[in-house]
Write a protein that holds these residues in place. Structure first.
Motif, PDB file in Angstrom:
ATOM      1  N   ILE A  17       0.826  -1.208   0.000  1.00  0.00           N
ATOM      2  CA  ILE A  17       0.000   0.000   0.000  1.00  0.00           C
ATOM      3  C   ILE A  17       0.861   1.259   0.000  1.00  0.00           C
ATOM      4  N   GLU A  18       1.730   1.377   0.999  1.00  0.00           N
ATOM      5  CA  GLU A  18       2.510   2.597   1.145  1.00  0.00           C
ATOM      6  C   GLU A  18       3.664   2.357   2.106  1.00  0.00           C
ATOM      7  N   ALA A  19       4.502   3.357   2.250  1.00  0.00           N
ATOM      8  CA  ALA A  19       5.575   3.341   3.250  1.00  0.00           C
ATOM      9  C   ALA A  19       5.648   4.733   3.859  1.00  0.00           C
ATOM     10  N   ARG A  20       6.257   4.792   5.041  1.00  0.00           N
ATOM     11  CA  ARG A  20       6.405   6.107   5.677  1.00  0.00           C
ATOM     12  C   ARG A  20       7.733   6.180   6.415  1.00  0.00           C
ATOM     13  N   ASP A  21       8.233   7.397   6.505  1.00  0.00           N
ATOM     14  CA  ASP A  21       9.460   7.691   7.248  1.00  0.00           C
ATOM     15  C   ASP A  21      10.645   6.858   6.780  1.00  0.00           C
ATOM     16  N   LEU A  22      10.769   6.667   5.465  1.00  0.00           N
ATOM     17  CA  LEU A  22      11.895   5.885   4.961  1.00  0.00           C
ATOM     18  C   LEU A  22      13.202   6.622   5.223  1.00  0.00           C
ATOM     19  N   HIS A  23      14.195   5.876   5.647  1.00  0.00           N
ATOM     20  CA  HIS A  23      15.520   6.419   5.943  1.00  0.00           C
ATOM     21  C   HIS A  23      16.132   6.966   4.660  1.00  0.00           C
ATOM     22  N   GLY A  24      16.625   8.189   4.713  1.00  0.00           N
ATOM     23  CA  GLY A  24      17.213   8.804   3.530  1.00  0.00           C
ATOM     24  C   GLY A  24      18.540   8.166   3.161  1.00  0.00           C
ATOM     25  N   GLU A  25      18.658   7.697   1.934  1.00  0.00           N
ATOM     26  CA  GLU A  25      19.894   7.089   1.454  1.00  0.00           C
ATOM     27  C   GLU A  25      20.670   8.044   0.554  1.00  0.00           C
ATOM     28  N   ASP A  26      19.992   9.080   0.058  1.00  0.00           N
ATOM     29  CA  ASP A  26      20.658  10.014  -0.844  1.00  0.00           C
ATOM     30  C   ASP A  26      21.211  11.204  -0.064  1.00  0.00           C
ATOM     31  N   LEU A  27      22.336  11.727  -0.509  1.00  0.00           N
ATOM     32  CA  LEU A  27      22.927  12.899   0.138  1.00  0.00           C
ATOM     33  C   LEU A  27      22.087  14.139  -0.110  1.00  0.00           C
ATOM     34  N   ILE A  28      21.532  14.248  -1.300  1.00  0.00           N
ATOM     35  CA  ILE A  28      20.700  15.390  -1.664  1.00  0.00           C
ATOM     36  C   ILE A  28      19.343  14.866  -2.106  1.00  0.00           C
ATOM     37  N   PRO A  33      12.138   5.270  -4.002  1.00  0.00           N
ATOM     38  CA  PRO A  33      11.980   3.915  -3.472  1.00  0.00           C
ATOM     39  C   PRO A  33      11.160   2.961  -4.343  1.00  0.00           C
ATOM     40  N   TYR A  34      11.478   1.691  -4.173  1.00  0.00           N
ATOM     41  CA  TYR A  34      10.675   0.592  -4.696  1.00  0.00           C
ATOM     42  C   TYR A  34      10.819  -0.567  -3.720  1.00  0.00           C
ATOM     43  N   VAL A  35       9.893  -1.523  -3.821  1.00  0.00           N
ATOM     44  CA  VAL A  35       9.884  -2.670  -2.919  1.00  0.00           C
ATOM     45  C   VAL A  35      10.049  -3.944  -3.729  1.00  0.00           C
ATOM     46  N   GLU A  36      10.959  -4.813  -3.286  1.00  0.00           N
ATOM     47  CA  GLU A  36      11.067  -6.171  -3.824  1.00  0.00           C
ATOM     48  C   GLU A  36      10.384  -7.095  -2.829  1.00  0.00           C
ATOM     49  N   THR A  47       7.616  -3.456  -6.930  1.00  0.00           N
ATOM     50  CA  THR A  47       6.747  -2.329  -7.235  1.00  0.00           C
ATOM     51  C   THR A  47       7.438  -1.427  -8.256  1.00  0.00           C
ATOM     52  N   SER A  48       6.715  -0.436  -8.702  1.00  0.00           N
ATOM     53  CA  SER A  48       7.329   0.603  -9.527  1.00  0.00           C
ATOM     54  C   SER A  48       8.179   1.499  -8.629  1.00  0.00           C
ATOM     55  N   GLU A  49       9.065   2.252  -9.244  1.00  0.00           N
ATOM     56  CA  GLU A  49       9.887   3.219  -8.512  1.00  0.00           C
ATOM     57  C   GLU A  49       9.115   4.527  -8.440  1.00  0.00           C
ATOM     58  N   LEU A  50       9.143   5.159  -7.283  1.00  0.00           N
ATOM     59  CA  LEU A  50       8.522   6.471  -7.132  1.00  0.00           C
ATOM     60  C   LEU A  50       9.633   7.478  -6.862  1.00  0.00           C
ATOM     61  N   ASN A  51       9.567   8.618  -7.511  1.00  0.00           N
ATOM     62  CA  ASN A  51      10.655   9.586  -7.440  1.00  0.00           C
ATOM     63  C   ASN A  51      10.516  10.564  -6.283  1.00  0.00           C
ATOM     64  N   ASN A  52      11.647  10.797  -5.613  1.00  0.00           N
ATOM     65  CA  ASN A  52      11.827  11.869  -4.651  1.00  0.00           C
ATOM     66  C   ASN A  52      10.789  11.879  -3.522  1.00  0.00           C
ATOM     67  N   THR A  53      10.666  10.747  -2.805  1.00  0.00           N
ATOM     68  CA  THR A  53       9.736  10.687  -1.676  1.00  0.00           C
ATOM     69  C   THR A  53      10.222   9.716  -0.611  1.00  0.00           C
ATOM     70  N   ASN A  54      10.012  10.069   0.641  1.00  0.00           N
ATOM     71  CA  ASN A  54      10.278   9.159   1.762  1.00  0.00           C
ATOM     72  C   ASN A  54       8.978   8.611   2.337  1.00  0.00           C
ATOM     73  N   ASP A  55       7.842   8.983   1.716  1.00  0.00           N
ATOM     74  CA  ASP A  55       6.519   8.502   2.128  1.00  0.00           C
ATOM     75  C   ASP A  55       5.725   8.072   0.888  1.00  0.00           C
ATOM     76  N   PRO A  56       6.218   7.057   0.172  1.00  0.00           N
ATOM     77  CA  PRO A  56       5.596   6.654  -1.101  1.00  0.00           C
ATOM     78  C   PRO A  56       4.262   5.923  -0.911  1.00  0.00           C
ATOM     79  N   VAL A  57       3.394   6.063  -1.920  1.00  0.00           N
ATOM     80  CA  VAL A  57       2.131   5.324  -1.974  1.00  0.00           C
ATOM     81  C   VAL A  57       2.126   4.551  -3.290  1.00  0.00           C
ATOM     82  N   TRP A  58       2.098   3.210  -3.180  1.00  0.00           N
ATOM     83  CA  TRP A  58       2.113   2.370  -4.379  1.00  0.00           C
ATOM     84  C   TRP A  58       0.734   1.802  -4.708  1.00  0.00           C
ATOM     85  N   ASN A  59       0.059   1.219  -3.732  1.00  0.00           N
ATOM     86  CA  ASN A  59      -1.205   0.524  -3.967  1.00  0.00           C
ATOM     87  C   ASN A  59      -1.080  -0.462  -5.133  1.00  0.00           C
TER      88      ASN A  59
END
Length: 133
Positions: A17-28, A33-36, A47-59
């Protein structure tokens, strides 16, 4: 004789469904994120990759064929951050879905533990249900 974790045949449906508060891996910026997810490492889905978010919604929903008597009862998930070259792991965990095979859907947030499990790298919201043949 079947073990206590043997399953009937059918289809396990997993919705990421979604994720929240993902730990930042990028410096900038934020993660891409995507999920295997997999029951057996020979057959991974993602899942598909979602750009520039630490709180992605995939559904997004995925199906896994469960064979009669299968001893598979853990779903493995790994959250990754897609980079220009390769990917970085944000976190990974596993979910026991034994009760789902008995007809009890599971709607849960699972934590992505950091090293030693002392902190979290975020959470992923999953919905699992089983449809016997």
């Amino acid at each position: 004789m079947f073990s206590s974790h043997s399953s009937p045949s059918g289809i396990l449906t997993v919705t990421v469904i979604e994720a929240r508060d993902l730990h930042g891996e990028d410096l900038i910026g934020k993660n891409d994120p995507y999920v295997e997810l997999w029951l057996n490492s020979d057959y991974k889905q993602r899942t598909s990759e979602l750009n520039n978010t630490n709180d992605p919604v995939w559904n997004q929903s995925f199906t896994f064929l469960m064979e009669q008597g299968s001893s598979l009862h853990k779903l493995y998930i790994k959250v990754m951050d897609k980079d220009l070259i390769g990917s970085d792991k944000i976190g990974e965990t596993k979910v026991d879905f034994s009760d789902v095979l008995k007809g009890q859907p599971l709607d849960t947030w699972v934590k992505l533990p950091a090293k030693l499990g002392l902190t979290s790298h975020g959470e992923v919201h999953l919905y699992l249900q089983f449809s016997p043949n």
